[in-house]
Design an enzyme around this catalytic site. Structure first.
Site, PDB file in Angstrom:
ATOM      1  N   ILE A 185       0.860  -1.187   0.000  1.00  0.00           N
ATOM      2  CA  ILE A 185       0.000   0.000   0.000  1.00  0.00           C
ATOM      3  C   ILE A 185       0.897   1.238   0.000  1.00  0.00           C
ATOM      4  O   ILE A 185       1.562   1.531   0.989  1.00  0.00           O
ATOM      5  CB  ILE A 185      -0.931  -0.004   1.222  1.00  0.00           C
ATOM      6  N   ASP A 186       0.935   1.932  -1.112  1.00  0.00           N
ATOM      7  CA  ASP A 186       1.831   3.078  -1.289  1.00  0.00           C
ATOM      8  C   ASP A 186       1.012   4.359  -1.328  1.00  0.00           C
ATOM      9  O   ASP A 186       0.315   4.639  -2.311  1.00  0.00           O
ATOM     10  CB  ASP A 186       2.631   2.907  -2.583  1.00  0.00           C
ATOM     11  N   THR A 187       1.102   5.141  -0.241  1.00  0.00           N
ATOM     12  CA  THR A 187       0.339   6.392  -0.178  1.00  0.00           C
ATOM     13  C   THR A 187       0.852   7.425  -1.177  1.00  0.00           C
ATOM     14  O   THR A 187       0.158   8.409  -1.467  1.00  0.00           O
ATOM     15  CB  THR A 187       0.406   6.988   1.232  1.00  0.00           C
ATOM     16  N   GLY A 188       2.051   7.220  -1.704  1.00  0.00           N
ATOM     17  CA  GLY A 188       2.603   8.156  -2.678  1.00  0.00           C
ATOM     18  C   GLY A 188       2.204   7.843  -4.107  1.00  0.00           C
ATOM     19  O   GLY A 188       2.528   8.599  -5.017  1.00  0.00           O
ATOM     20  N   PRO A 301      -3.648   3.974  -2.979  1.00  0.00           N
ATOM     21  CA  PRO A 301      -4.316   4.244  -1.687  1.00  0.00           C
ATOM     22  C   PRO A 301      -5.813   4.484  -1.827  1.00  0.00           C
ATOM     23  O   PRO A 301      -6.575   4.258  -0.880  1.00  0.00           O
ATOM     24  CB  PRO A 301      -3.593   5.491  -1.179  1.00  0.00           C
TER      25      PRO A 301
END
Length: 307
Positions: A185-188, A301
């Site tokens: 899970i990559d918030t960027g 995300p």
């Protein structure tokens, strides 16, 4: 003296397997049992070789290092040089701890012993070496680098534990076909299809090797995805109407295109919660998203917040 090679093999096999499992648990890496068994057989076989009439060079430091590296690669694979060195470091530290514990317990439990030229001979016939002044200085010289090595290896383990909290199980459904992998899970990750504002989840193209033509895999890895779209008239593909081209900015800040597939749905399992998303595209990346193979996809995300 009678040597029971089968018992020696079994004992070392069980000890090697136990230490490999402890190494995997310490490093927070998944493992397959058949690889642990193969690695343990390799380590136990080396011990049995010591009782056979073989050339002396097999017992040199370099050969022992080769066997150690072979055991780690058999058990956990290569991944990357950094990953290999961390696995070897953890495995050796576990070995040192076990060997030191056995040495200490045997020393305490020994009822009597005789000392000859700095070597302790116990009633069991086991030889234990006493540290002289030179040996103590040697240990002191090695102490700081060993502590640094210990700190580096286990800091990596803590970082991996933090990373694990952002990992999720991903299952993609396209018609009758489904594919599963680990996703980060990559918030960027803010990659969207500019026309439909559909979030794009990036996934390694190697996970789709069973359904994509070999020529496509090569073109995706060489970033020639526009040739795939232009050749669709001549090449029939069952998911032809599901293909999309998503523009994105690469490392060199130039606009590039990523081939994406429109699935029926994506099911994400994270912290015992199951999230299902249908408005998503699966972007196919030609490289390796994680050097040690911890995950094969990067989750947008928006897919988590939508659940």
């Amino acid at each position: 003296m009678v040597v029971y090679a089968d018992l020696i093999f079994l004992l070392n096999f069980l000890m090697d397997a136990a230490m490999l499992i402890v190494t995997a648990k310490t490093r927070k890496i998944s493992f397959k049992w058949w690889r642990i068994v193969g690695s343990s057989v390799l380590g136990a076989s080396y011990v049995v070789i010591m009782f056979l009439p073989v050339p002396l060079f097999l017992f040199t430091f370099s050969v022992k290092c080769m066997f150690c590296i072979g055991m780690i690669m058999t058990a956990f694979g290569f991944g990357s040089l950094q990953n290999l060195l961390r696995n070897i470091g953890t495995f050796l530290l576990v070995n040192f701890a076990v060997a030191g514990g056995i040495f200490g317990i045997h020393y305490v439990m020994a009822s009597s012993s005789d000392v000859m030229d700095g070597i302790v001979f116990t009633q069991t016939g086991v030889a234990m070496f006493q540290l002289q002044v030179g040996g103590i200085l040697f240990v002191l010289v090695l102490l700081l680098p060993l502590l640094w090595w210990f700190r580096t290896v286990f800091q990596s383990s803590k970082q991996r534990e933090v990373l694990t909290s952002y990992l999720a199980e991903v299952t993609i459904h396209v018609g009758d076909y489904s594919a599963s992998c680990k996703g980060l899970i990559d918030t960027g990750n803010q990659l969207y299809d500019p026309l439909t504002r559909t979030p794009v989840m990036v996934m390694e193209v190697s996970e789709w090797g069973d359904v994509l033509p070999v020529e496509w895999l090569q073109r995706i890895r060489s970033a020639d995805v526009d040739q795939i779209i232009s050749g669709l008239g001549a090449e029939e593909f069952v998911w032809q109407d599901r293909l999309r081209l998503v523009p994105y900015r690469g490392v060199n800040r130039n606009t590039q295109f990523m081939l994406a597939i429109k699935p029926d749905k994506v099911v994400i399992t994270h912290n015992h919660l199951q999230i299902e998303a249908s408005k998503v595209l699966i972007g196919l990346d030609g490289g390796k998203l994680c050097s040690d193979g911890s995950y094969q996809a990067i989750i947008h995300p928006a897919l988590i917040s939508a659940g």
